[in-house]
Design a protein around this motif. Structure first.
Motif, PDB file in Angstrom:
ATOM      1  N   GLY A 135       0.843  -1.354  -0.177  1.00  0.00           N
ATOM      2  CA  GLY A 135      -0.139   0.421   0.150  1.00  0.00           C
ATOM      3  C   GLY A 135       0.576   1.774   0.193  1.00  0.00           C
ATOM      4  O   GLY A 135       0.553   2.160  -0.567  1.00  0.00           O
ATOM      5  N   ALA A 136       1.025   1.225   1.367  1.00  0.00           N
ATOM      6  CA  ALA A 136       2.597   2.787   0.701  1.00  0.00           C
ATOM      7  C   ALA A 136       3.536   2.577  -0.794  1.00  0.00           C
ATOM      8  O   ALA A 136       3.686   4.193  -1.162  1.00  0.00           O
ATOM      9  CB  ALA A 136       3.647   2.449   2.586  1.00  0.00           C
ATOM     10  N   ILE A 152       2.398   1.780  -3.586  1.00  0.00           N
ATOM     11  CA  ILE A 152       1.132   2.284  -4.251  1.00  0.00           C
ATOM     12  C   ILE A 152       1.141   3.973  -3.875  1.00  0.00           C
ATOM     13  O   ILE A 152       1.071   4.174  -5.017  1.00  0.00           O
ATOM     14  CB  ILE A 152      -0.237   1.113  -3.858  1.00  0.00           C
ATOM     15  N   TYR A 153       1.215   3.480  -2.769  1.00  0.00           N
ATOM     16  CA  TYR A 153       0.592   5.943  -2.403  1.00  0.00           C
ATOM     17  C   TYR A 153       2.176   6.306  -2.869  1.00  0.00           C
ATOM     18  O   TYR A 153       1.528   7.312  -3.542  1.00  0.00           O
ATOM     19  CB  TYR A 153       0.659   5.790  -1.290  1.00  0.00           C
ATOM     20  N   LEU A 154       3.321   6.020  -2.524  1.00  0.00           N
ATOM     21  CA  LEU A 154       4.489   7.086  -3.160  1.00  0.00           C
ATOM     22  C   LEU A 154       4.390   6.959  -4.679  1.00  0.00           C
ATOM     23  O   LEU A 154       5.170   7.443  -5.478  1.00  0.00           O
ATOM     24  CB  LEU A 154       5.331   6.107  -2.336  1.00  0.00           C
ATOM     25  N   PHE A 193      -3.732   4.257   1.198  1.00  0.00           N
ATOM     26  CA  PHE A 193      -2.302   4.107   0.944  1.00  0.00           C
ATOM     27  C   PHE A 193      -1.130   5.008   1.817  1.00  0.00           C
ATOM     28  O   PHE A 193      -0.864   4.934   1.834  1.00  0.00           O
ATOM     29  CB  PHE A 193      -2.588   3.877   0.018  1.00  0.00           C
ATOM     30  N   GLU A 195     -12.207   6.724  -4.699  1.00  0.00           N
ATOM     31  CA  GLU A 195     -11.258   7.241  -5.288  1.00  0.00           C
ATOM     32  C   GLU A 195     -10.505   7.418  -4.254  1.00  0.00           C
ATOM     33  O   GLU A 195      -9.154   7.465  -4.280  1.00  0.00           O
ATOM     34  CB  GLU A 195     -11.211   7.837  -6.264  1.00  0.00           C
ATOM     35  N   THR A 199     -10.640   4.868 -13.785  1.00  0.00           N
ATOM     36  CA  THR A 199      -9.921   5.404 -12.569  1.00  0.00           C
ATOM     37  C   THR A 199      -8.093   5.507 -12.206  1.00  0.00           C
ATOM     38  O   THR A 199      -7.897   4.309 -12.247  1.00  0.00           O
ATOM     39  CB  THR A 199     -11.200   6.045 -11.410  1.00  0.00           C
ATOM     40  N   ARG A 200      -7.859   5.957 -10.810  1.00  0.00           N
ATOM     41  CA  ARG A 200      -6.707   5.829 -10.715  1.00  0.00           C
ATOM     42  C   ARG A 200      -6.955   4.692  -9.972  1.00  0.00           C
ATOM     43  O   ARG A 200      -5.960   3.970 -10.001  1.00  0.00           O
ATOM     44  CB  ARG A 200      -5.960   6.700  -9.803  1.00  0.00           C
ATOM     45  N   TRP A 201      -6.932   4.356  -9.238  1.00  0.00           N
ATOM     46  CA  TRP A 201      -7.875   2.459  -7.982  1.00  0.00           C
ATOM     47  C   TRP A 201      -7.458   1.212  -9.479  1.00  0.00           C
ATOM     48  O   TRP A 201      -7.222   0.843  -9.779  1.00  0.00           O
ATOM     49  CB  TRP A 201      -8.684   2.825  -7.445  1.00  0.00           C
ATOM     50  N   TYR A 261       0.198   7.578  -6.170  1.00  0.00           N
ATOM     51  CA  TYR A 261      -0.811   8.930  -5.628  1.00  0.00           C
ATOM     52  C   TYR A 261       0.026   9.902  -5.358  1.00  0.00           C
ATOM     53  O   TYR A 261      -0.702  11.280  -5.523  1.00  0.00           O
ATOM     54  CB  TYR A 261      -1.840   8.201  -4.696  1.00  0.00           C
ATOM     55  N   MET A 287       2.184  18.883   0.400  1.00  0.00           N
ATOM     56  CA  MET A 287       2.774  17.171   0.287  1.00  0.00           C
ATOM     57  C   MET A 287       2.834  16.893  -0.573  1.00  0.00           C
ATOM     58  O   MET A 287       3.652  15.658   0.104  1.00  0.00           O
ATOM     59  CB  MET A 287       1.162  16.993  -0.137  1.00  0.00           C
TER      60      MET A 287
END
Lengths: 555, 310
Positions: free
Chosen positions: A352-353, A355-357, B27, B20, A448-450, A360, A367
């Motif tokens: 998850g981390a 994917i975020y880095l 995340f 979303e 979408t992004r997800w 997203y 940010m």
């Protein structure tokens, strides 16, 4: 003339000197690369010799196995290496799959016997089946209500796993009765089904369906899929008769079939179909056949085999004050339970981390700066000594959250925090290697992004993520310092009976044996434990390398 | 209103945007957890360390030359000197070997050699440290005795040898990355001037990759400083001050590092004595600070060099 001559010779001399120097330098660099490997290789040979004690066997025993096993397999291996590179690769993969499968079967047996009884697993699989059915039905009638479906699924999951106990919630809902959980329902039934009967619908059928589905997709034939699924079921159920005869029990047979025979069979099928390097499939046959033949011959000829420290008794008994009785079983169970905690906590969070880095995170603004800070911080955390993570586990989980000292859950969380940065970094690399064109294609279709992450990026990055995480889990199994800091038990006689009870672990036990002064421990029991641990690690690393070689992106 | 048969690409199904956002938030939390880990290390360790320094003056801790918890003496210097000794000795082994290995892998090795040697080096880093400690105690120390060195049963030398071997892959892989990212044009310029491969490797590639190589040294040293199990198994449990008049006795005799003192304190029943237990956190936060700062410095150096060639 003379001067010119002198110039020529001196230049030639120079060239020779510099060529010589270059050669020496290259040889020194090669020696430097090899020296660590050679040193550790020799040490590993010593440990293995101490654990197996090959010299306690009759010379005749060695001779027989040399003739039936070493000569044919080395000859065949050299032939493959020289003649047919593809077959070599096939031989290596088939052998690896077999080893991994056997190890996995052992882990599954321990899992079901010690940690997660067949009944519990049966109940959980029924709950999951109900969940699947609810999803299918809901999707048919209210296709677009996705949020509602998510909510419904959570409620269903809670009800099936925990039930609605008599009390406040039941009264609030105005229920005249309470709903038991699936597990409670099974437990309250007058006769419990046999273990293997529960195993058939909960494990055999799903694996058979998955294998059939896989073959159907690959061969594009419904019939092939059905035949595969049928073969898996028949092969498993044969264990009812054959399992006890062979001596592994019905459940053992089924688990071996599912974890070893099924993947191996699928692999053999694919090799035969591609018609590339078929010859390599013979290599494991030569090995196994040679071993069996050797065993039969030595028995009939009456040659005594070695008397190893590392034997079946060592793997299945607890540690003891007498070296001859000491074993590693309870701490092996402890290590498997630790690994379960580590995998369940770090894999989702780490991926998850990552994917975020990678997908997203904004790159500018406040940010963006925070994200940069997070990335630097992750890099630094990867370099923090493991003993400090142990101290963190002690202060945070044991003293602050009051979890039991030395329990599986605390050990798993402490080691999990330790390998989390490693998992994040390797998952990031895997995600980064997915080409941007694939993402853009997905966005271009309106995803979408997800949806892009779930349908495009993750499937594509999965082999890379798996390689990195398996290596990290291998590191986690061998970590000792954090386990010492949070107080894992030094010597345990029984496996832990839950995730909150105090437990040992393989490396912790090895450290304990290393503090004994009895030479029988230092030169016998300890090497046996070390070989077990290193073997597990090598198989895990080998798995990671197989995955990497198979799916490596041509870069 | 669109009918079901025609896909409506302009509508936003209910909850899609919210979903979303939800995933973005989840995340982000995963990523932010790492900051929470760092913070909780600092806060939790500092809390008990402060309690320790209330009982034992910092000057006694940082300047004391004796660590005997039962006598109430908590001088960290002998532990620091043990750590330093191991770090220096292991660096003497790992740095030259690691750099030479990196030169070989980056400049000389054929594809086939690389395919064998690189995973091999990775395995060196993957062997559990407790196993290295066992090697040091059971095989290396007797071997040193065979060589004629008068080493004690638990000694600094064999532990340092194993720490050195363990950190070779860190030096070699990071240095190799730095060397491979030296642009080929520099090498070709060297060859164009008539330089040999040796000249190019030593006078062009190594200097050009120097910052990357240095950053690998620092990372490897910080790994050696934090190494616990090898020293806990093979180096003994008695803290020794470095004796500058006779350093050889330190190397051949036993000693103790900060890390192995922590393992010992938590393992013994010192938990009863409050100051003894809290000394754990004082040592721990000192260790954390040293390694964290070293990693930061290494990152800085590596980041600077990366900018040079891009």
């Amino acid at each position: 003339m003379a001067t010119q001559d002198g110039l020529e010779t001196s230049r030639e001399g120079d060239q020779q000197v510099s060529r010589m120097r270059g050669r020496i330098f290259e040889a020194m660099c090669l020696a430097a690369t090899a020296i660590g490997l050679v040193a550790v290789g020799i040490l590993l040979l010593y440990v293995t010799a101490d654990a197996i004690r090959p010299f306690s066997a009759d010379p005749g025993w060695h001779l027989v196995f040399f003739a039936t096993l070493v000569v044919p397999s080395t000859g065949f291996g050299l032939y493959l290496y020289a003649r047919d590179g593809n077959a070599g690769k096939v031989a290596y993969t088939a052998l690896g799959l077999g080893l991994i499968g056997v190890l996995l079967a052992g882990a599954l047996v321990i899992l079901f016997v010690e940690i997660f009884p067949y009944g519990e697993w049966f109940a959980l699989s029924i709950a999951l089946a109900i969940l699947g059915a609810v999803t299918v039905v809901h999707r048919r009638y209210r296709r677009h209500a996705e949020t509602e479906r998510t909510g419904l699924l959570i409620v269903t999951l809670l009800v099936t796993v925990f039930g609605i106990p008599p009390g406040a919630i039941a009264e609030l809902l105005g229920l005249p009765f309470y709903i038991p959980s699936v597990r409670g329902l099974i437990a309250s039934s007058p006769v419990l089904p046999l273990d293997w009967i529960m195993l058939v619908p909960s494990l055999v059928l799903p694996v058979a369906a998955a294998a059939g589905w896989f073959v159907r997709g690959r061969r594009e034939s419904n019939r092939a899929g059905l035949v595969t699924a049928g073969a898996v079921i028949v092969g498993s159920v044969l264990g009812v008769g054959l399992g006890p005869v062979v001596g592994v029990g019905v459940e053992g047979w089924m688990l071996i079939v599912l974890s070893t025979a099924v993947p191996l069979g699928l692999y053999v099928e694919s090799v035969l179909r591609r018609d590339e390097g078929r010859l390599g499939l013979l290599f494991p046959v030569v090995l196994v056949g040679g071993t069996l033949l050797g065993a039969v011959l030595t028995r009939t000829l009456g040659f005594a085999g070695p008397d190893p420290w590392l034997d079946w008794g060592f793997l299945t008994s607890a540690t003891s004050t007498t070296p001859a009785d000491a074993g590693i079983y309870p701490v092996m169970v402890g290590s498997i339970m630790l690994l379960i905690v580590i995998v369940l906590t770090t894999f989702p969070v780490g991926v998850g981390a990552a994917i975020y880095l990678e997908e997203y995170a904004p790159s500018s603004g406040l940010m963006g700066r925070l994200v940069t800070l997070i990335e630097i911080n992750i890099g630094n955390l990867a370099g923090v000594p493991s003993v400090v993570y142990g101290l963190l586990g002690l202060a945070l989980f044991v003293r602050f959250f009051q979890m039991p000292t030395g329990s599986v859950i605390v050990g798993g969380l402490a080691v999990g925090l330790l390998i989390l940065p490693i998992i994040i970094i390797s998952a990031q690399e895997a995600i980064r290697s997915v080409p941007d064109s694939m993402r853009e294609a997905s966005y271009g279709m309106g995803a979408t992004r997800w949806q892009t992450v779930r349908n495009v990026v993750l499937p594509e990055a999965l082999p890379g993520i798996l390689t990195g995480t398996i290596l990290a889990f291998g590191r986690a199994i061998g970590e000792t310092a954090p386990l010492l800091m949070i107080g894992m038990a030094a010597s345990v006689r029984v496996p832990p009976n839950g995730f909150f009870s105090r437990s040992g672990a393989m490396p912790r036990q090895i450290f304990q044996w290393a503090r004994q002064f009895d030479p029988a421990f230092l030169n016998g029991v300890l090497p046996a434990g070390v070989v077990t641990l290193v073997f597990v690690l090598l198989v895990m690393n080998g798995t990671a390398i197989i995955i990497r070689n198979r799916y490596q992106r041509g870069s | 209103m669109s009918t079901d048969t025609q896909p409506d690409i302009t509508s936003r199904p209910t909850g899609k945007v919210a979903r979303e956002k939800l995933y973005n938030g989840i995340f982000f939390l995963c990523a932010a957890l790492s900051v929470a880990v760092t913070l909780s290390i600092v806060v939790l360790l500092a809390r008990d360390a402060v309690g320790f320094f209330a009982a034992v003056p910092p000057s006694d801790f940082f300047l004391g030359t004796e660590f005997v918890a039962s006598k109430g003496k908590f001088g960290v210097l002998p532990l620091v000197s043990g750590t330093l000794l191991v770090t220096v000795l292991s660096a003497l082994i790992a740095i030259p070997i690691g750099v030479a290995a990196a030169v070989y892998l980056s400049e000389y090795a054929s594809e086939r050699m690389r395919a064998v040697l690189k995973p091999g080096l990775e395995i060196l880093a993957g062997i559990p440290t407790v196993v290295y400690g066992f090697f040091a105690l059971v095989y290396v120390t007797p071997f040193l005795r065979v060589l004629g060195l008068p080493v004690a049963t638990f000694n600094v030398l064999s532990a340092s040898l194993m720490v050195g071997i363990m950190i070779i892959p860190m030096v070699s892989s990071l240095s190799e990355d730095a060397m491979s990212s030296v642009p080929d044009s520099l090498r070709q310029a060297g060859y164009g001037l008539g330089a040999t491969k040796y000249d190019v490797s030593t006078s062009i590639v190594i200097p050009a990759a120097l910052s990357g190589i240095f950053s690998s040294f620092i990372l490897a040293l910080s790994r050696a400083i934090g190494e616990t199990m090898i020293v806990a198994v093979a180096m003994g449990l008695s803290p020794q001050m470095l004796d500058l008049s006779d350093p050889l006795s330190n190397v051949l005799g036993n000693g103790q590092t900060m890390t192995s003192k922590m393992v010992q304190v938590v393992g013994s029943e010192l938990a009863g004595s409050d100051a003894g237990y809290k000394s754990l956190f004082a040592i721990g936060i000192t260790l954390f600070a040293i390694t964290f700062i070293m990693n930061l410095i290494s990152n800085r150096i590596a980041a600077r060099y990366r900018e040079e060639y891009e």
